[in-house]
Design a protein around this motif. Structure first.
Motif, short mmCIF file in Angstrom:
data_model
loop_
_atom_site.label_atom_id
_atom_site.label_comp_id
_atom_site.label_asym_id
_atom_site.label_seq_id
_atom_site.Cartn_x
_atom_site.Cartn_y
_atom_site.Cartn_z
N ASN A 96 -6.07 8.38 4.96
CA ASN A 96 -6.47 7.39 5.96
C ASN A 96 -5.29 6.83 6.73
OD1 ASN A 96 -8.68 6.07 7.23
ND2 ASN A 96 -8.16 4.15 6.19
N GLY A 97 -4.16 7.53 6.70
CA GLY A 97 -2.97 7.07 7.40
C GLY A 97 -2.59 8.00 8.55
N LEU A 98 -1.84 7.46 9.49
CA LEU A 98 -1.37 8.24 10.63
C LEU A 98 -0.30 9.24 10.21
CD1 LEU A 98 -0.75 5.34 13.20
CD2 LEU A 98 -2.79 6.81 13.06
N VAL A 99 -0.25 10.37 10.92
CA VAL A 99 0.84 11.34 10.76
C VAL A 99 1.74 11.21 11.99
CG1 VAL A 99 1.46 13.75 10.42
CG2 VAL A 99 -0.73 12.88 9.53
N LEU A 141 14.42 3.48 -2.13
CA LEU A 141 12.98 3.21 -2.04
C LEU A 141 12.17 4.48 -1.86
CD1 LEU A 141 12.84 0.06 0.29
CD2 LEU A 141 12.87 0.14 -2.21
N TRP A 142 11.13 4.64 -2.68
CA TRP A 142 10.16 5.71 -2.50
C TRP A 142 9.23 5.38 -1.34
CZ3 TRP A 142 4.98 5.67 -2.03
CH2 TRP A 142 4.28 6.87 -2.16
N GLU A 143 8.90 6.40 -0.56
CA GLU A 143 7.86 6.28 0.46
C GLU A 143 7.44 7.67 0.90
OE1 GLU A 143 9.82 4.38 3.93
OE2 GLU A 143 9.86 6.39 4.76
N HIS A 144 6.42 7.74 1.72
CA HIS A 144 6.15 8.95 2.49
C HIS A 144 5.83 8.52 3.91
CE1 HIS A 144 1.84 8.11 2.23
NE2 HIS A 144 1.92 8.09 0.91
N ALA A 145 5.61 9.48 4.80
CA ALA A 145 5.56 9.15 6.23
C ALA A 145 4.15 8.94 6.77
CB ALA A 145 6.26 10.25 7.03
N PHE A 146 3.13 8.88 5.90
CA PHE A 146 1.77 8.68 6.38
C PHE A 146 1.49 7.17 6.42
CE2 PHE A 146 1.75 12.78 3.99
CZ PHE A 146 1.86 13.58 5.12
N VAL A 147 1.21 6.67 7.63
CA VAL A 147 1.26 5.24 7.93
C VAL A 147 -0.10 4.58 7.73
CG1 VAL A 147 1.88 3.53 9.68
CG2 VAL A 147 3.08 5.72 9.60
N SER A 148 -0.14 3.61 6.82
CA SER A 148 -1.39 2.91 6.49
C SER A 148 -1.85 2.00 7.62
CB SER A 148 -1.16 2.08 5.23
OG SER A 148 -2.22 1.17 5.01
N ALA A 174 0.87 -1.18 0.00
CA ALA A 174 0.00 0.00 0.00
C ALA A 174 0.91 1.23 0.00
CB ALA A 174 -0.91 0.01 1.22
N SER A 175 0.51 2.24 -0.77
CA SER A 175 1.40 3.40 -0.88
C SER A 175 0.74 4.74 -0.58
CB SER A 175 2.03 3.44 -2.29
OG SER A 175 1.04 3.39 -3.29
N TYR A 176 -0.58 4.84 -0.60
CA TYR A 176 -1.26 6.09 -0.22
C TYR A 176 -2.41 5.76 0.71
CZ TYR A 176 1.33 9.07 -3.39
OH TYR A 176 2.34 9.80 -4.00
N SER A 177 -2.19 5.58 1.99
CA SER A 177 -0.97 5.71 2.78
C SER A 177 -0.05 4.48 2.65
CB SER A 177 -1.35 5.92 4.24
OG SER A 177 -2.36 4.96 4.61
N CYS A 178 1.11 4.53 3.32
CA CYS A 178 2.17 3.55 3.10
C CYS A 178 2.13 2.39 4.09
CB CYS A 178 3.54 4.22 3.19
SG CYS A 178 3.95 5.23 1.76
N SER A 179 2.41 1.19 3.56
CA SER A 179 2.49 0.02 4.43
C SER A 179 3.92 -0.26 4.87
CB SER A 179 1.94 -1.22 3.71
OG SER A 179 2.77 -1.56 2.60
N TYR A 180 4.91 0.14 4.04
CA TYR A 180 6.33 -0.18 4.28
C TYR A 180 6.53 -1.70 4.33
CZ TYR A 180 5.47 4.50 6.08
OH TYR A 180 5.02 5.78 6.23
#
Length: 712
Positions: free
Chosen positions: A331-334, A304-311, A272-278
């Motif tokens: 829908n991800g945590l900040v 690796l591409w990512e952002h910090a919003f956590v799925s 998952a990438s929007y938000s991110c699963s890592y």
């Protein structure tokens, strides 16, 4: 009643006097002072600066003298917030406020350095805002706040009840003249910080503009020194590439002898990438650790591409649920990166899951806020957000990119492993982080201007290349990328390299240009030059770290007395000896101003007298650069990638007389240089003979001086 009014007046007077009386000035380091007044915010940029000032290097800089007394800096606190007034005279030119996109000389402008990707009429919105500016008079001012602040850069005139200056208009002016900024207004740079109850003002002495910037970088912990492989070529593959397709792209580079050190994976590598699963998407990358090892064996580093919003699908979701803001993004945590425990959780997971198995870096996206130029730009968390640490949404927006890169960088630092990161936003005191900023904007002239402005900001800028309007546009953009801090091709929506097909639709259909191989050959020439330049660039970055000198900087920094450089925003210095003058698609030729001294056209070896402008017509495969007389330019035999054991075979090009140069030599991979494990390789041309002297504690060598060539 009369007595009550008198007491109120006295109390009001006492408040104004008290604000001035209780301002405190403190010497923090050689040439660095801090003026403090009122109650300081808990969450400021400097409160998160974990690198210690490089005190010895600061002490070695020449002593400076401010053109005013620190006591003349006025700080006033009222119900609105804080107002700071810094003296300014009629002749000063101002630069800075971070990675400004549309403006260069900030004198006469109103600037609001707010994190965003839209320049919006040069108001100050940018990926990398800072509240730091420098003056041509040789000093720097930093307002230590993470609040949204407004700077009036010498364009306001205050009421003076004791005199009438008689400057009002009789109505005969044009509309443009009536409404343009009064950039000759003197008196002060006025800073308006809403909501603050106190402020810290950092003052950096010169004696000149360049030294003031050096002091800022050294006070921030020294400039970044990336891993040496990061100065090669980075290529980001299409977002939906799988393991097989990435391997095929890697083979293309090696089979065609096109230099490349880093391959970047875009969103689809995750579940998952929007938000991110890592979490690795095993449908696309069934054996990620084997894939990483395979790429390493072929000389590629994986980013690796990512952002910090956590799925909610991420293993980090539950651990971070109580350490995040009260609003979601996609829908991800900040994560509350202002809380050390939240940062540590995020970092520890990345360390174990990615870094230890061999991931060399990350692209940290989407940390620059929604586009505030549009009402529809509302994907990010609001300014009214609250976080467990106590930081609010406004301050978190300003600091989010800074804290994000600090979190990721800390992983590599603790492992004694250097990296070169990508990040979408940054802020003040970021000098020590090896993270290159990038942007979704794509105007070439703006990209060039941002290279210059990066030198005033303690930041690294990457004018990445994507698709282009024409082959000429693509080649001009590639020339600029080669002459920047990071050479990056971002093909996240292209099936094939852009030099094989510049048209996006045809590229993704696999329809290559008829002259694709010819353009590929031209790109190979440019990228080979980049690989030749690595030893020179690496030394420039070492000067950035140890001396605070930006490796890429505006000419006004080196020639502050030359008025012709005051507004020159499309030429810049690379290190101490190369002047770059990029061209855009619209140019077949351009005017180049050369400062004092003697300069050599790199392509023709023609000599030019400085202090004049000239017309140049470089081809698409010629680099638009000039070399300063007295230079020894060390160029290496191109390699396709930089391996841990790479030894650069160098030819020293000698321009003019009195020549000397140096190279910084270490393993290029660890932080052992902080303990003195490095060499200085001194190069001298003396009496028609080249001399090489190596001193230091590094027991091996990276540079082999093979040849000397004199350019008359």
């Amino acid at each position: 009643m009369r007595n009550f009014i008198c007491l109120a007046v006295l109390a009001s007077c006492f408040n104004v006097i008290a604000f001035n009386a209780y301002s405190q000035t403190m010497q923090l380091a050689a040439g660095v002072q801090k003026v403090t007044s009122g109650t300081i915010d808990k969450f400021t940029p400097y409160s998160f600066c974990s690198e210690q000032p490089m005190s010895a290097a600061l002490s070695e800089l020449p002593a400076g003298k401010l053109p005013f007394s620190v006591d003349d800096i006025k700080i006033k606190i009222n119900d609105r917030g804080v107002v700071v007034e810094v003296p300014l005279d009629d002749t000063e030119q101002l630069y800075g406020f971070g990675m400004q996109i549309g403006s260069f000389n900030q004198r006469g402008l109103k600037k609001r350095p707010i994190v965003n990707d839209n320049p919006l009429n040069d108001l100050g919105y940018t990926h990398g805002p800072t509240t730091f500016y420098v003056s041509s008079k040789g000093y720097g001012i930093l307002i230590n706040t993470s609040r949204y602040a407004t700077f009036y850069c010498g364009n306001t005139s205050k009421l003076n009840k004791s005199k009438n200056d008689g400057k009002e208009s009789n109505g005969g002016n044009s509309v443009e003249e009536l409404y343009k900024s009064d950039n000759k207004a003197s008196g002060s740079v006025t800073v308006d910080i809403l909501g603050a109850k106190g402020i810290e003002v950092f003052v950096f002495d010169g004696p000149d503009l360049k030294t003031a910037v050096q002091r800022y970088n050294l006070f921030s912990g020294g400039g970044a020194l990336p891993a040496i492989w990061g100065l090669g070529v980075k290529y980001r593959v299409k977002a939906d590439f799988n393991q097989y397709q990435v391997d095929k792209m890697a083979a293309y580079f090696r089979d065609n002898h096109i230099p490349c050190d880093v391959l970047g994976l875009e969103p689809r590598w995750q579940t998952a990438s929007y938000s991110c699963s890592y979490v690795w998407n095993k449908s696309f990358f069934p054996t990620p650790n084997e894939f990483i090892d395979s790429m390493k064996n072929k000389g590629f580093h994986i980013n690796l591409w990512e952002h910090a919003f956590v799925s909610p699908k991420s293993p980090l979701y539950e651990p971070l649920k109580n350490k995040a803001g009260n609003y979601l993004v996609w829908n991800g945590l900040v994560p509350d990166f202002a809380d050390t425990s939240a940062s540590n959780l995020f970092a520890d997971y990345h360390k174990q899951t990615f870094v230890q198995p061999g991931i060399s870096g990350f692209k940290m996206d989407e940390c620059d806020n929604s586009n505030i130029a549009f009402g529809s730009g509302a994907w990010s968390f609001p300014e009214l957000s609250q976080f467990p640490s106590g930081i609010d949404g406004e301050q978190m927006h300003q600091l989010f990119g800074l804290l994000y890169q600090k979190t990721i960088y800390s992983i590599y630092k603790k492992l004694n492993q250097r990296t070169y990161l990508d990040v979408r936003a940054s802020n003040t005191f970021a000098s020590s982080y090896p993270a290159a900023l990038y942007s979704d904007t794509y105007l070439h002239d703006e990209y060039i201007r941002m290279i210059l402005n990066s030198g005033f900001a303690g930041m690294i800028w990457s004018p990445e290349v994507r698709e282009s309007n024409s082959i000429k546009d693509f080649m001009r953009r590639s020339q600029t990328a080669v002459l920047s801090a990071q050479t990056l091709y971002n093909s996240w929506y292209l099936q094939n390299p852009p030099w094989l097909q510049i048209n996006r639709e045809k590229n993704n259909k696999g329809e290559l240009m008829d002259n694709a191989k010819e353009v590929e050959g031209d790109i190979r020439k440019l990228l080979n030059f980049r690989m030749s330049l690595i030893p020179y660039l690496y030394n420039a970055f070492a000067d950035y770290h140890f001396k605070g000198i930006p490796p890429f900087r505006a000419l006004v920094m080196d020639y502050p007395q030359d008025k012709n450089t005051f507004n020159l925003s499309d030429e810049y210095m690379i290190g101490n000896d190369i002047l770059a003058a990029p061209l855009t698609e619209k140019m077949d030729e351009r005017q180049v101003y050369l400062p004092e001294g003697v300069w050599y056209d790199y392509n023709t070896n023609q000599k030019y007298e400085g202090g004049k402008s000239y017309t140049i017509k470089p081809s698409l495969t010629q680099l638009p650069i000039f070399i300063k007389a007295g230079t020894i330019l060390p160029l290496a035999k191109p390699v396709e990638f930089v391996a841990p054991n790479t030894k650069f075979e160098i030819t020293c090009y000698v321009y003019g007389n009195g020549n000397k140069a140096s190279l910084f030599e270490d393993d290029g991979l660890t932080f052992n240089y902080e303990n003195g494990t490095y060499n200085t390789v001194n190069l001298v041309w003396n009496k028609n003979k080249g001399e090489v002297k190596r001193t230091g504690k590094f027991k091996s060598s990276r540079y082999i001086i093979k040849n000397w060539q004199v350019i008359n």
